[in-house]
Design a protein around this motif. Structure first.
Motif, PDB file in Angstrom:
ATOM      1  N   GLY A  78       0.818  -1.197   0.000  1.00 53.58           N
ATOM      2  CA  GLY A  78       0.000   0.000   0.000  1.00 53.58           C
ATOM      3  C   GLY A  78       0.856   1.252   0.000  1.00 53.58           C
ATOM      4  O   GLY A  78       2.093   1.183  -0.072  1.00 53.58           O
ATOM      5  N   PRO A  79       0.238   2.434   0.081  1.00 54.77           N
ATOM      6  CA  PRO A  79       0.969   3.700   0.013  1.00 54.77           C
ATOM      7  C   PRO A  79       2.084   3.831   1.044  1.00 54.77           C
ATOM      8  O   PRO A  79       3.075   4.534   0.814  1.00 54.77           O
ATOM      9  CB  PRO A  79      -0.126   4.753   0.247  1.00 54.77           C
ATOM     10  N   GLU A  80       1.920   3.160   2.197  1.00 53.04           N
ATOM     11  CA  GLU A  80       2.911   3.274   3.272  1.00 53.04           C
ATOM     12  C   GLU A  80       4.036   2.249   3.136  1.00 53.04           C
ATOM     13  O   GLU A  80       4.953   2.224   3.964  1.00 53.04           O
ATOM     14  CB  GLU A  80       2.219   3.094   4.631  1.00 53.04           C
ATOM     15  N   GLU A  82       6.549   1.787   0.851  1.00 54.09           N
ATOM     16  CA  GLU A  82       7.493   2.129  -0.212  1.00 54.09           C
ATOM     17  C   GLU A  82       8.726   1.224  -0.206  1.00 54.09           C
ATOM     18  O   GLU A  82       9.198   0.807  -1.266  1.00 54.09           O
ATOM     19  CB  GLU A  82       7.932   3.590  -0.095  1.00 54.09           C
ATOM     20  N   PHE A 115      -0.364  -3.119  -8.427  1.00 54.94           N
ATOM     21  CA  PHE A 115      -0.461  -2.644  -7.046  1.00 54.94           C
ATOM     22  C   PHE A 115      -1.886  -2.161  -6.775  1.00 54.94           C
ATOM     23  O   PHE A 115      -2.138  -0.950  -6.710  1.00 54.94           O
ATOM     24  CB  PHE A 115       0.548  -1.517  -6.800  1.00 54.94           C
ATOM     25  N   ALA A 117      -3.646  -1.956  -4.163  1.00 59.34           N
ATOM     26  CA  ALA A 117      -3.836  -1.185  -2.936  1.00 59.34           C
ATOM     27  C   ALA A 117      -3.279   0.232  -3.043  1.00 59.34           C
ATOM     28  O   ALA A 117      -3.326   0.990  -2.068  1.00 59.34           O
ATOM     29  CB  ALA A 117      -3.184  -1.914  -1.755  1.00 59.34           C
ATOM     30  N   CYS A 118      -2.764   0.592  -4.221  1.00 64.97           N
ATOM     31  CA  CYS A 118      -2.136   1.906  -4.403  1.00 64.97           C
ATOM     32  C   CYS A 118      -2.909   2.797  -5.379  1.00 64.97           C
ATOM     33  O   CYS A 118      -2.319   3.656  -6.039  1.00 64.97           O
ATOM     34  CB  CYS A 118      -0.695   1.741  -4.894  1.00 64.97           C
ATOM     35  N   SER A 120      -4.982   5.115  -4.684  1.00 61.71           N
ATOM     36  CA  SER A 120      -5.172   6.462  -4.162  1.00 61.71           C
ATOM     37  C   SER A 120      -4.066   7.394  -4.655  1.00 61.71           C
ATOM     38  O   SER A 120      -3.041   6.961  -5.195  1.00 61.71           O
ATOM     39  CB  SER A 120      -5.166   6.437  -2.634  1.00 61.71           C
ATOM     40  N   ASP A 122      -2.015   9.039  -2.825  1.00 63.91           N
ATOM     41  CA  ASP A 122      -0.800   8.732  -2.074  1.00 63.91           C
ATOM     42  C   ASP A 122      -0.118   7.482  -2.621  1.00 63.91           C
ATOM     43  O   ASP A 122       1.119   7.412  -2.682  1.00 63.91           O
ATOM     44  CB  ASP A 122      -1.126   8.522  -0.597  1.00 63.91           C
ATOM     45  N   GLY A 123      -0.913   6.492  -3.003  1.00 62.48           N
ATOM     46  CA  GLY A 123      -0.346   5.258  -3.546  1.00 62.48           C
ATOM     47  C   GLY A 123       0.366   5.497  -4.862  1.00 62.48           C
ATOM     48  O   GLY A 123       1.476   4.993  -5.089  1.00 62.48           O
ATOM     49  N   HIS A 149      -1.572   3.905 -14.566  1.00 66.48           N
ATOM     50  CA  HIS A 149      -2.644   3.945 -13.566  1.00 66.48           C
ATOM     51  C   HIS A 149      -3.877   4.564 -14.212  1.00 66.48           C
ATOM     52  O   HIS A 149      -3.821   5.102 -15.334  1.00 66.48           O
ATOM     53  CB  HIS A 149      -2.203   4.726 -12.324  1.00 66.48           C
ATOM     54  N   TYR A 169      -5.819  -0.494 -12.251  1.00 68.62           N
ATOM     55  CA  TYR A 169      -5.187  -0.075 -11.003  1.00 68.62           C
ATOM     56  C   TYR A 169      -3.692   0.104 -11.292  1.00 68.62           C
ATOM     57  O   TYR A 169      -3.205  -0.301 -12.349  1.00 68.62           O
ATOM     58  CB  TYR A 169      -5.459  -1.037  -9.847  1.00 68.62           C
TER      59      TYR A 169
END
Length: 217
Positions: A78-80, A82, A115, A117-118, A120, A122-123, A149, A169
Motif C-alpha cells: 500500500g501507500p505506506e 514504499e 499494485f 492497494a495503491c 489512491s 498517495d499510492g 494507472h 489499477y
C-alpha cells in the motif's frame, strides 16, 4: 495458521507466465490477478480505435506472450509500503534477466507488477517515487520502467488525445530498451543518451524519422 487471504496474496505476488496466470485466475476468478491479466490480454495485447496506428497497444507484450517471456504479479503493498515496493521492483530487474529466452528474442522479456492497494493519490505518488528511484538504475542497464494507472494523462505517441498508460489499477512494468523506443527517447531527455549509446546508427535514423513525422508546433 495463516488465513486464506494472506496465502492468496503471497500466491498473487509470485511472478507467473500468461498461461500460469490463466490457470490461477480460473481457480480464483474475480481477484486482482484476474483484473491484471484481463487488462494485459484485453488491452495491451489488443488493438484500440483511438491508438492512431494499427496493431496492438503494446506489440512487444503481445509477442512476448507468444514467446512466454511475460511475467505477471500482484503486490499487496500500500501507500505506506514504499520500502517493500522498492525491493520488489529491484528484484523484478533480476527476474527479468532470469526469464528463459533465446538471445535473439531476449528483448521481449517483460515483468508487469500490479499494485491494487495503491489506487489512491498517495499510492500513485509512492509508486512514482519508486519509479524515479530506479530511473538511472534502469537506464544504465538499457532497461525501461513505466508506471500506468487509471488517472494517467500521458499522451499517446500517435494520437496525443489518446491516454495509452491507463490501467484499472496502478502497474509498474519493466522491459528491455529496444530500437523502436525512439519516440520515447525523443520525449525524455534522460533516455536519449542511453538510447543512442545502445543504438548509435539505427537509433539515430529512427529519431530523425520520428522528428520528420512529428507535427509542427
Amino acid at each position: 495458521m495463516r488465513d486464506t487471504q494472506a496465502i492468496a496474496a503471497d500466491q498473487d505476488a509470485a511472478l507467473l507466465g500468461i498461461e500460469a496466470a490463466r490457470e490461477r485466475t480460473a481457480e480464483a476468478p474475480g481477484g486482482p490477478l484476474a483484473t491484471l491479466l484481463g487488462w494485459v490480454e484485453g488491452y495491451l495485447m489488443s488493438g484500440h480505435a483511438d491508438l492512431g496506428r494499427s496493431g496492438a497497444v503494446c506489440p512487444f507484450t503481445r509477442q512476448g506472450a507468444k514467446l512466454d517471456t511475460v511475467r505477471l504479479a500482484v503486490s499487496p503493498a500500500g501507500p505506506e509500503d514504499e520500502a517493500s515496493a522498492f525491493a520488489l521492483i529491484r528484484a523484478g530487474f533480476a527476474e527479468l534477466e532470469a526469464i528463459p529466452a533465446k538471445a535473439a528474442m531476449a528483448h521481449f522479456r517483460t515483468v508487469i507488477i500490479g499494485f491494487p492497494a495503491c489506487a489512491s493519490e498517495d499510492g500513485i505518488a509512492m509508486l512514482r517515487r519508486v519509479q524515479d528511484r530506479h530511473k538511472f538504475y534502469s537506464l544504465s542497464r538499457n532497461r525501461m520502467i513505466g508506471l500506468m494507472h487509471a488517472q494517467s494523462d500521458a499522451p499517446g505517441l500517435w494520437n496525443p488525445d489518446f491516454r495509452p498508460l491507463r490501467s484499472p489499477y496502478p502497474v509498474l512494468a519493466i522491459r528491455h530498451m529496444v530500437e523502436h523506443d525512439a519516440p520515447f527517447a525523443a520525449r525524455h531527455p534522460l533516455l536519449l543518451l542511453p538510447y543512442l549509446a545502445r543504438f548509435p546508427v539505427a537509433g539515430l535514423k529512427r529519431l530523425f524519422a520520428h522528428w520528420r513525422r512529428a507535427p509542427a508546433s
